[in-house]
Design a protein around this motif. Structure first.
Motif, PDB file in Angstrom:
ATOM      1  N   VAL A 166      49.371 -17.487 -49.733  1.00  0.00           N
ATOM      2  CA  VAL A 166      49.245 -19.038 -49.929  1.00  0.00           C
ATOM      3  C   VAL A 166      48.840 -19.285 -51.195  1.00  0.00           C
ATOM      4  O   VAL A 166      49.427 -20.087 -51.998  1.00  0.00           O
ATOM      5  N   LEU A 218      56.450 -18.590 -45.878  1.00  0.00           N
ATOM      6  CA  LEU A 218      55.281 -19.600 -45.873  1.00  0.00           C
ATOM      7  C   LEU A 218      55.877 -20.712 -45.418  1.00  0.00           C
ATOM      8  O   LEU A 218      56.979 -21.067 -45.940  1.00  0.00           O
ATOM      9  N   SER A 274      57.035 -21.868 -63.787  1.00  0.00           N
ATOM     10  CA  SER A 274      56.402 -22.429 -62.629  1.00  0.00           C
ATOM     11  C   SER A 274      54.784 -22.326 -62.567  1.00  0.00           C
ATOM     12  O   SER A 274      54.150 -22.968 -62.163  1.00  0.00           O
ATOM     13  N   GLU A 275      54.277 -21.309 -63.209  1.00  0.00           N
ATOM     14  CA  GLU A 275      52.981 -20.758 -63.103  1.00  0.00           C
ATOM     15  C   GLU A 275      52.116 -21.784 -64.192  1.00  0.00           C
ATOM     16  O   GLU A 275      50.895 -21.784 -64.323  1.00  0.00           O
ATOM     17  N   ASN A 333      51.528 -18.443 -53.814  1.00  0.00           N
ATOM     18  CA  ASN A 333      52.630 -19.349 -54.236  1.00  0.00           C
ATOM     19  C   ASN A 333      52.095 -20.759 -54.613  1.00  0.00           C
ATOM     20  O   ASN A 333      52.782 -21.268 -55.424  1.00  0.00           O
ATOM     21  N   LYS A 334      50.761 -20.965 -54.519  1.00  0.00           N
ATOM     22  CA  LYS A 334      50.176 -22.478 -55.046  1.00  0.00           C
ATOM     23  C   LYS A 334      50.032 -22.139 -56.406  1.00  0.00           C
ATOM     24  O   LYS A 334      50.343 -23.050 -57.253  1.00  0.00           O
ATOM     25  N   PHE A 335      49.473 -21.086 -56.713  1.00  0.00           N
ATOM     26  CA  PHE A 335      49.194 -21.137 -58.267  1.00  0.00           C
ATOM     27  C   PHE A 335      50.089 -20.426 -59.395  1.00  0.00           C
ATOM     28  O   PHE A 335      50.155 -20.905 -60.433  1.00  0.00           O
ATOM     29  N   ILE A 336      50.904 -19.560 -58.803  1.00  0.00           N
ATOM     30  CA  ILE A 336      51.847 -18.937 -59.443  1.00  0.00           C
ATOM     31  C   ILE A 336      53.338 -19.472 -59.052  1.00  0.00           C
ATOM     32  O   ILE A 336      54.291 -19.533 -59.984  1.00  0.00           O
ATOM     33  N   GLY A 337      53.922 -19.854 -57.787  1.00  0.00           N
ATOM     34  CA  GLY A 337      54.946 -20.063 -57.728  1.00  0.00           C
ATOM     35  C   GLY A 337      56.044 -19.241 -57.777  1.00  0.00           C
ATOM     36  O   GLY A 337      57.363 -19.472 -57.828  1.00  0.00           O
ATOM     37  N   ARG A 356      58.679 -27.224 -59.686  1.00  0.00           N
ATOM     38  CA  ARG A 356      58.823 -25.945 -60.236  1.00  0.00           C
ATOM     39  C   ARG A 356      60.273 -25.345 -60.245  1.00  0.00           C
ATOM     40  O   ARG A 356      60.561 -24.607 -61.054  1.00  0.00           O
ATOM     41  N   PHE A 387      42.965 -24.452 -61.595  1.00  0.00           N
ATOM     42  CA  PHE A 387      44.399 -23.640 -61.915  1.00  0.00           C
ATOM     43  C   PHE A 387      43.786 -23.025 -63.328  1.00  0.00           C
ATOM     44  O   PHE A 387      44.350 -21.856 -63.303  1.00  0.00           O
TER      45      PHE A 387
END
Lengths: 328, 328
Positions: free
Chosen positions: A243, B226, B205-206, A246-250, B194, B248
């Protein structure tokens, strides 16, 4: 002719100094013994970085994620961040005479580690909240910085920041030299790690993901600050790891490294992507130079993960046999 | 002598092709008219990047954060992500005959935008949740990708991804050429942005931070996914922006760009750091080529921010007079 020679010499010097493909011919992983483990790592890297390889991955997609506790540094006899929390409680005690009525905090102050550990998740959470919140983010950073630069491990007498694994430092360098972007994805506190990961691992704060408490933006005496609140924001462990990735890096990592069941979902998520993947468990097998533990350990338990690594053919590092050196 | 000349020519060619300090002598910001605004940006960049300058900032600390809606692309007559949500509802409608009893969703389907906007925060949240959740992250990415590559703005008939500001694209390039690391910090959805920020802005994206919904890791038919849940994780607006920047990035930006009161706290947080800072508001003043709005607008209101920019001496971009071009 003389000038032409001169020209060639100049060209050689200049070209070699400005080439970005300067390849280091010597072994990039000297603390790793030769064998299947080392070979599987190097084969993967060659495979995804070689131009024209069917498994070639563009540099911007070369994401590698590493757990921290037990993967990049030691975690015994208990997580180092817990030691930090205990030290903080003791440092804060003189200003908190009201703690005399709190058996848990008194156990910390009296070095009664058995009671502390026995207090379970609820007790440990109280210790973390008491020691980690109530100040600004800037103040907390300073506190961590001071602790990490002065505190030593009771068994090895090394500074905690010296309890990092030399083979893993080499691996980080090797991956970076091959244009990987490296992230820490740890159950540990994000703001406990960031003040020292750049110095110790070469990993900048924006590539450190971890558990977090909530913060609140406030303007105090005309100055904007972020206050650390005694409230959990996110636990970056188990299902939380994919999770957070996915949120931080994508992007989905192409390589992931862990050492416990808490890393299993990160490894599963990484393995489920298309193309070649490198999935690695560090197995603590060296009771002499480090610690030996797996299925029964309360810290860093590796049980389900060991089974899945075996059934899926993941790489398992046998610390005792694969590493000729543990600490720098 | 002939060879020596040859040598000099070769050296010149090689040095210029491998030098990393290759300075572009032409104007890096051609869509910006000469004047105080452009000068303040270039003065700042020169100031923090020039070796030996008392305000020199190391490349790894050159963090610049940009709001997205109204700062990098347009946001009128309402946020483009709302248009995406409305289009999704209409695309999904054939499979949801039960929506006939839901006046809000029926208003969407019947293009009754007045009722939609009038439904307020609660209604808009229902529209976003209905259109943005219930699928995997991979499926959602594909849906966004398709929409952004095919959908046109009703007023300009440009693709939405063509409604980005040419002067800002030049500014992003200029900052990157000076070793800045650029982040988007937007109230918009992190996973709505993203799939296209790399192509459109060159921002991976990051380096995209935004509002998010919760996701859940699950293994479905043996495959880890996810799932996007209909539950808010974080609203990256106002006080949320410095909180997210800290979470972040873990570093304070040295430059920040916004266009509304929702960006004010990000600008305050950035301005409160030590050393030189660049704090910029984009002021929408061009009713002819774009839109003109500020203190009274429901989308992208700039009221308190305009006062604070004036009292603190921040840079305010007057779109009409400072930009000679709006869209690419």
């Amino acid at each position: 002719m003389k000038h032409l020679n001169l020209l060639l010499i100049f060209l050689t010097i200049i070209l070699s100094s400005c080439s970005e493909d300067n390849v280091n011919q010597s072994d990039p992983l000297p603390s790793w013994n030769s064998g299947n483990t080392k070979q599987s790592i190097m084969d993967f890297v060659n495979n995804v970085t070689k131009d024209g390889s069917p498994n070639f991955v563009k540099p911007e997609d070369r994401i590698a994620t590493f757990d921290n506790d037990g993967t990049l540094w030691s975690e015994q006899p208990y997580y180092f961040q817990l030691q930090f929390a205990l030290d903080r409680i003791k440092a804060m005690a003189p200003d908190h005479s009201e703690w005399k009525d709190n058996p848990l905090l008194m156990a910390v102050i009296n070095n009664d580690i058995k009671t502390v550990i026995g207090s379970g998740e609820k007790g440990l959470m109280e210790i973390v909240m008491t020691s980690h919140t109530g100040m600004t983010t800037t103040e907390f950073e300073q506190i961590v910085r001071e602790w990490i630069n002065t505190t030593r491990h009771p068994k090895t007498n090394k500074l905690y920041k010296g309890m990092v694994y030399q083979p893993m430092l080499e691996l980080l360098d090797y991956l970076r030299a091959n244009d990987f972007k490296i992230y820490i994805v740890s159950g540990g506190g994000i703001e406990f790690m960031r003040p020292w990961t750049e110095e110790v691992y070469g990993i900048p704060s924006e590539q450190v993901i971890g558990s977090s408490i909530k913060t609140k933006f406030e303007i105090i005496d005309g100055k904007p600050v972020l206050l650390r609140l005694p409230e959990i924001d996110f636990i970056d462990d188990k299902e939380g790891k994919p999770v957070a990735i996915n949120k931080f890096i994508g992007k989905r990592p192409i390589a992931a490294f862990g050492n416990s069941d808490g890393d299993l979902q990160m490894l599963q998520w990484t393995a489920a992507g298309d193309g070649k993947r490198l999935i690695v468990y560090i197995h603590h097998t060296d009771a002499e130079r480090e610690w030996a533990y797996d299925r029964e350990s309360s810290t860093g338990r590796l049980d389900k993960g060991l089974d899945e690594a075996s059934s899926k053919g993941w790489t398992v590092v046998d610390m005792k046999n694969d590493w000729n050196k543990i600490y720098p």
